[in-house]
Design a protein around this motif. Structure first.
Motif, PDB file in Angstrom:
ATOM      1  N   MET A 169      63.963   7.051  74.673  1.00 48.13           N
ATOM      2  CA  MET A 169      64.392   8.030  75.670  1.00 48.13           C
ATOM      3  C   MET A 169      64.818   9.335  75.023  1.00 48.13           C
ATOM      4  O   MET A 169      64.515  10.417  75.524  1.00 48.13           O
ATOM      5  CB  MET A 169      65.547   7.456  76.493  1.00 48.13           C
ATOM      6  CG  MET A 169      65.953   8.327  77.673  1.00 48.13           C
ATOM      7  SD  MET A 169      64.588   8.597  78.846  1.00 48.13           S
ATOM      8  CE  MET A 169      64.370   6.921  79.472  1.00 48.13           C
ATOM      9  N   GLN A 170      65.507   9.242  73.889  1.00 49.02           N
ATOM     10  CA  GLN A 170      65.930  10.449  73.179  1.00 49.02           C
ATOM     11  C   GLN A 170      64.725  11.251  72.706  1.00 49.02           C
ATOM     12  O   GLN A 170      64.683  12.474  72.852  1.00 49.02           O
ATOM     13  CB  GLN A 170      66.807  10.067  71.988  1.00 49.02           C
ATOM     14  CG  GLN A 170      67.323  11.252  71.205  1.00 49.02           C
ATOM     15  CD  GLN A 170      68.057  10.826  69.954  1.00 49.02           C
ATOM     16  OE1 GLN A 170      67.560  10.051  69.143  1.00 49.02           O
ATOM     17  NE2 GLN A 170      69.270  11.323  69.799  1.00 49.02           N
ATOM     18  N   ALA A 171      63.741  10.544  72.164  1.00 47.63           N
ATOM     19  CA  ALA A 171      62.537  11.221  71.680  1.00 47.63           C
ATOM     20  C   ALA A 171      61.770  11.859  72.833  1.00 47.63           C
ATOM     21  O   ALA A 171      61.258  12.981  72.713  1.00 47.63           O
ATOM     22  CB  ALA A 171      61.649  10.233  70.931  1.00 47.63           C
ATOM     23  N   ALA A 172      61.683  11.163  73.972  1.00 48.54           N
ATOM     24  CA  ALA A 172      60.964  11.693  75.131  1.00 48.54           C
ATOM     25  C   ALA A 172      61.639  12.943  75.682  1.00 48.54           C
ATOM     26  O   ALA A 172      60.975  13.946  75.988  1.00 48.54           O
ATOM     27  CB  ALA A 172      60.872  10.621  76.212  1.00 48.54           C
ATOM     28  N   MET A 173      62.959  12.909  75.801  1.00 52.99           N
ATOM     29  CA  MET A 173      63.692  14.056  76.333  1.00 52.99           C
ATOM     30  C   MET A 173      63.607  15.249  75.384  1.00 52.99           C
ATOM     31  O   MET A 173      63.425  16.395  75.820  1.00 52.99           O
ATOM     32  CB  MET A 173      65.152  13.671  76.574  1.00 52.99           C
ATOM     33  CG  MET A 173      65.354  12.680  77.701  1.00 52.99           C
ATOM     34  SD  MET A 173      67.090  12.231  77.940  1.00 52.99           S
ATOM     35  CE  MET A 173      67.786  13.818  78.385  1.00 52.99           C
ATOM     36  N   ALA A 174      63.716  14.984  74.080  1.00 54.37           N
ATOM     37  CA  ALA A 174      63.625  16.068  73.101  1.00 54.37           C
ATOM     38  C   ALA A 174      62.249  16.714  73.138  1.00 54.37           C
ATOM     39  O   ALA A 174      62.111  17.941  73.059  1.00 54.37           O
ATOM     40  CB  ALA A 174      63.924  15.533  71.701  1.00 54.37           C
ATOM     41  N   SER A 175      61.220  15.888  73.281  1.00 54.56           N
ATOM     42  CA  SER A 175      59.858  16.397  73.305  1.00 54.56           C
ATOM     43  C   SER A 175      59.601  17.249  74.543  1.00 54.56           C
ATOM     44  O   SER A 175      59.028  18.344  74.455  1.00 54.56           O
ATOM     45  CB  SER A 175      58.887  15.209  73.271  1.00 54.56           C
ATOM     46  OG  SER A 175      57.675  15.551  72.697  1.00 54.56           O
ATOM     47  N   ALA A 176      60.026  16.754  75.704  1.00 51.66           N
ATOM     48  CA  ALA A 176      59.817  17.494  76.956  1.00 51.66           C
ATOM     49  C   ALA A 176      60.612  18.797  76.970  1.00 51.66           C
ATOM     50  O   ALA A 176      60.105  19.840  77.391  1.00 51.66           O
ATOM     51  CB  ALA A 176      60.208  16.627  78.144  1.00 51.66           C
ATOM     52  N   LEU A 177      61.853  18.743  76.508  1.00 53.22           N
ATOM     53  CA  LEU A 177      62.693  19.945  76.492  1.00 53.22           C
ATOM     54  C   LEU A 177      62.134  20.988  75.533  1.00 53.22           C
ATOM     55  O   LEU A 177      62.066  22.182  75.859  1.00 53.22           O
ATOM     56  CB  LEU A 177      64.126  19.573  76.105  1.00 53.22           C
ATOM     57  CG  LEU A 177      65.110  20.741  76.011  1.00 53.22           C
ATOM     58  CD1 LEU A 177      65.239  21.445  77.359  1.00 53.22           C
ATOM     59  CD2 LEU A 177      66.470  20.258  75.530  1.00 53.22           C
ATOM     60  N   ALA A 178      61.724  20.535  74.355  1.00 54.71           N
ATOM     61  CA  ALA A 178      61.177  21.472  73.373  1.00 54.71           C
ATOM     62  C   ALA A 178      59.890  22.106  73.879  1.00 54.71           C
ATOM     63  O   ALA A 178      59.661  23.306  73.702  1.00 54.71           O
ATOM     64  CB  ALA A 178      60.924  20.746  72.047  1.00 54.71           C
ATOM     65  N   PHE A 179      59.038  21.305  74.513  1.00 52.73           N
ATOM     66  CA  PHE A 179      57.796  21.847  75.078  1.00 52.73           C
ATOM     67  C   PHE A 179      58.108  22.909  76.120  1.00 52.73           C
ATOM     68  O   PHE A 179      57.489  23.981  76.139  1.00 52.73           O
ATOM     69  CB  PHE A 179      56.969  20.720  75.694  1.00 52.73           C
ATOM     70  CG  PHE A 179      55.614  21.154  76.188  1.00 52.73           C
ATOM     71  CD1 PHE A 179      54.493  20.993  75.395  1.00 52.73           C
ATOM     72  CD2 PHE A 179      55.458  21.727  77.440  1.00 52.73           C
ATOM     73  CE1 PHE A 179      53.235  21.400  75.832  1.00 52.73           C
ATOM     74  CE2 PHE A 179      54.216  22.138  77.896  1.00 52.73           C
ATOM     75  CZ  PHE A 179      53.100  21.966  77.084  1.00 52.73           C
TER      76      PHE A 179
END
Length: 212
Positions: free
Chosen positions: A123-133
């Motif tokens: 979940m942390q990786a998914a949120m970081a990826s979406a936010l950064a994108f």
């Protein structure tokens, strides 16, 4: 006067600082840093390429901005889902391996160290990826939103994205402890290539008779 047995050894400050950098494990940042840098670069390059591709055949600012916004939403969702599935698979593999080691009774320093390691967080990786994108995608969107002239708008988008790519490359290099110049040059040249190829191919297809 110092006693014969008193031996003073001076260690250069630079050596101490260098050793301190060597002792720091930059791989601890690998999980979230990879997701953040990848997401930001994808957001910048993908959305800018989409907008420039549309701008190659359509001078309407509204069309460029709407295309960029749709790409932002689709890309953020895609990055989050893809990162979640990937990291969750990695988590399952690591947990299964730990269970196998416990089952066969392999109790040693290696296993104790492994149990202390932080397992990957999907979940942390998914949120970081979406936010950064999303943050990366906002750069070309904001650059194009308030400019009327078509050619100026394209130039501003390319300039803003180029600057942002250099900044993200620098941040990633500093946080990851890698070479700054090579990191910045790599992401910048890659972004230019993506935008140029998208613009050229879209212009070619548009000039063949397809009208938007």
């Amino acid at each position: 006067m110092a006693a014969p047995n008193d031996v003073q050894i001076s260690i250069p400050k630079n050596d101490i600082e260098e050793q301190g950098f060597k002792d720091f494990d930059y791989s601890q940042r690998a999980q979230w840093l990879r997701a953040a840098v990848l997401g930001a670069n994808d957001g910048l390059v993908t959305i800018a390429s989409l907008m420039i591709g549309i701008g190659a055949v359509n001078e309407d600012a509204r069309a460029m901005v709407l295309t960029g916004f749709a790409g932002l939403v689709a890309g953020a969702c895609s990055m989050a889902i893809g990162e979640f599935v990937s990291v969750y698979s990695q988590l399952e593999i690591e947990v299964a391996q730990m269970k196998r080691e416990k089952r066969v009774g392999e109790r040693g320093e290696k296993e104790e160290e492994r149990e202390k390691e932080q397992l990957p967080n999907p979940m942390q990786a998914a949120m970081a990826s979406a936010l950064a994108f999303s943050l990366g995608a906002m750069v070309p969107l904001l650059a194009a939103a308030f400019i009327v002239d078509h050619k100026v708008r394209l130039g501003v988008v390319v300039g803003a994205v180029s600057l942002a790519l250099v900044v993200f490359g620098w941040v990633g290099a500093v946080l990851g402890g890698t070479h700054v110049v090579r990191s910045c040059a790599r992401v910048l040249v890659g972004g230019w290539m993506a935008m140029a190829i998208t613009f050229g191919l879209t212009k070619l297809i548009g000039s063949s008779g397809m009208q938007l």
